[in-house]
Scaffold this motif. Structure first.
Motif, mmCIF file in Angstrom:
data_model
loop_
_atom_site.group_PDB
_atom_site.id
_atom_site.type_symbol
_atom_site.label_atom_id
_atom_site.label_comp_id
_atom_site.label_asym_id
_atom_site.label_seq_id
_atom_site.Cartn_x
_atom_site.Cartn_y
_atom_site.Cartn_z
ATOM 1 N N ASP A 5 0.836 -1.201 0.000
ATOM 2 C CA ASP A 5 0.000 0.000 0.000
ATOM 3 C C ASP A 5 0.876 1.258 0.000
ATOM 4 O O ASP A 5 1.597 1.530 0.965
ATOM 5 N N GLU A 6 0.794 2.027 -1.100
ATOM 6 C CA GLU A 6 1.645 3.212 -1.262
ATOM 7 C C GLU A 6 1.413 4.251 -0.167
ATOM 8 O O GLU A 6 2.336 4.939 0.265
ATOM 9 N N HIS A 7 0.156 4.374 0.268
ATOM 10 C CA HIS A 7 -0.158 5.368 1.307
ATOM 11 C C HIS A 7 0.480 4.978 2.641
ATOM 12 O O HIS A 7 0.994 5.829 3.363
ATOM 13 N N VAL A 8 0.428 3.684 2.935
ATOM 14 C CA VAL A 8 1.035 3.195 4.183
ATOM 15 C C VAL A 8 2.556 3.396 4.125
ATOM 16 O O VAL A 8 3.164 3.886 5.085
ATOM 17 N N LEU A 9 3.153 3.058 2.999
ATOM 18 C CA LEU A 9 4.606 3.227 2.852
ATOM 19 C C LEU A 9 4.991 4.706 2.982
ATOM 20 O O LEU A 9 5.985 5.046 3.632
ATOM 21 N N ALA A 10 4.159 5.574 2.402
ATOM 22 C CA ALA A 10 4.436 7.016 2.498
ATOM 23 C C ALA A 10 4.344 7.481 3.947
ATOM 24 O O ALA A 10 5.158 8.304 4.401
ATOM 25 N N ALA A 11 3.373 6.952 4.673
ATOM 26 C CA ALA A 11 3.213 7.340 6.089
ATOM 27 C C ALA A 11 4.414 6.888 6.920
ATOM 28 O O ALA A 11 4.941 7.651 7.741
ATOM 29 N N ILE A 12 4.872 5.650 6.681
ATOM 30 C CA ILE A 12 6.079 5.165 7.376
ATOM 31 C C ILE A 12 7.269 6.070 7.026
ATOM 32 O O ILE A 12 8.108 6.381 7.869
ATOM 33 N N GLY A 13 7.306 6.508 5.781
ATOM 34 C CA GLY A 13 8.378 7.395 5.313
ATOM 35 C C GLY A 13 8.314 8.788 5.924
ATOM 36 O O GLY A 13 9.279 9.540 5.851
#
Ligand code: SAH
Length: 218
Positions: free
Chosen positions: A29-37
């Motif tokens: 999930d790109e949104h989840v990865l962005a949030a972790i980032g």
């Protein structure tokens, strides 16, 4: 806990690498990865341990508390399919890291912690990092009926069974993500509330959480 909230290039770089590690572990999930980032996980650590902050491991952060493994946080967050504006109940505030990820995903977060010292500490620290969930202290195994219904509910402690009362506090179309099992290991379970009386349950991978202690739990 004296904290310096400084996000240097070294930490930013380490955070990017963590995102790559999670991609390799099939967080898609790109949104989840962005949030972790985005969330500076080292802010939750004493400066001495900043070199541990972007490893994919759980870590003791004082007060007998552990910050969850990034993989676990990403895994549960992905299952919630957060849409901006979703009203989310998190049971087990702990360090507050999971709350920050949910906030970055655009959720309105209600988070509850049963241990008063942790509640006080996280409630004080998170706003300094720029994160503003609604904090509650009490037994989250009963949910927070005053603010129900929720679009999503995430339980970040291991439960013996799915508390019925949490399903009641979900909207139709809502999702509950909860680790269910014994004190040692649990299976991640997602429940989709199809109608007021119908639920679709999916049992997924094995994890190890601290126990959910309360009226509707251990
Ligand atoms: N979400 C946290 C991890 C929490 S660890 C993070 O991102 O760091 C699980 C937490 O659940 C512990 O702090 C524990 O005290 C809390 N907990 C256990 N049973 C609970 C209950 N019935 N209600 C609220 N919190 C509970």
């Amino acid at each position: 806990m004296a904290h310096k909230f400084i996000d240097n290039y070294r930490e930013k770089g380490a955070r990017k690498k963590l995102v790559e590690i999670l991609k390799d572990r099939h967080i898609e999930d790109e949104h989840v990865l962005a949030a972790i980032g985005k969330v500076p996980r080292h802010y939750f650590f004493d400066e001495t341990f900043w070199n541990q902050a972007y490893k994919d491991i759980a870590f003791p952060i004082g007060d007998g508390q552990t910050i969850s493994q990034p993989y676990t946080v990403a895994y549960q967050s992905q299952l919630l399919h957060i849409k901006p504006g979703d009203k989310v109940l998190e049971i087990g505030t702990g360090s507050g890291y999971q709350s920050c990820i949910l906030l970055e995903l655009g959720a309105k977060v209600y988070t509850i912690e049963r241990q008063e010292n942790l509640y006080n500490r996280t409630k004080k620290v998170l706003p300094h990092m720029g994160y503003h969930p609604e904090f509650f202290c009490g037994d989250g195994s009963k949910g927070i009926p005053e603010h129900a219904p929720y679009d999503k509910i995430i339980v970040t402690a291991g439960a013996p069974v799915i508390p019925e009362v949490l399903l009641k506090q979900l909207k139709v179309g809502g999702i509950l993500v909860i680790p269910v099992g014994d004190e040692k290991t649990q299976k991640m379970v997602t429940v989709l509330k199809v109608s007021e009386t119908d639920y679709e349950k999916i049992v997924l991978d094995t994890f190890r959480f601290v126990p959910l202690v309360g009226d509707q739990a251990w």
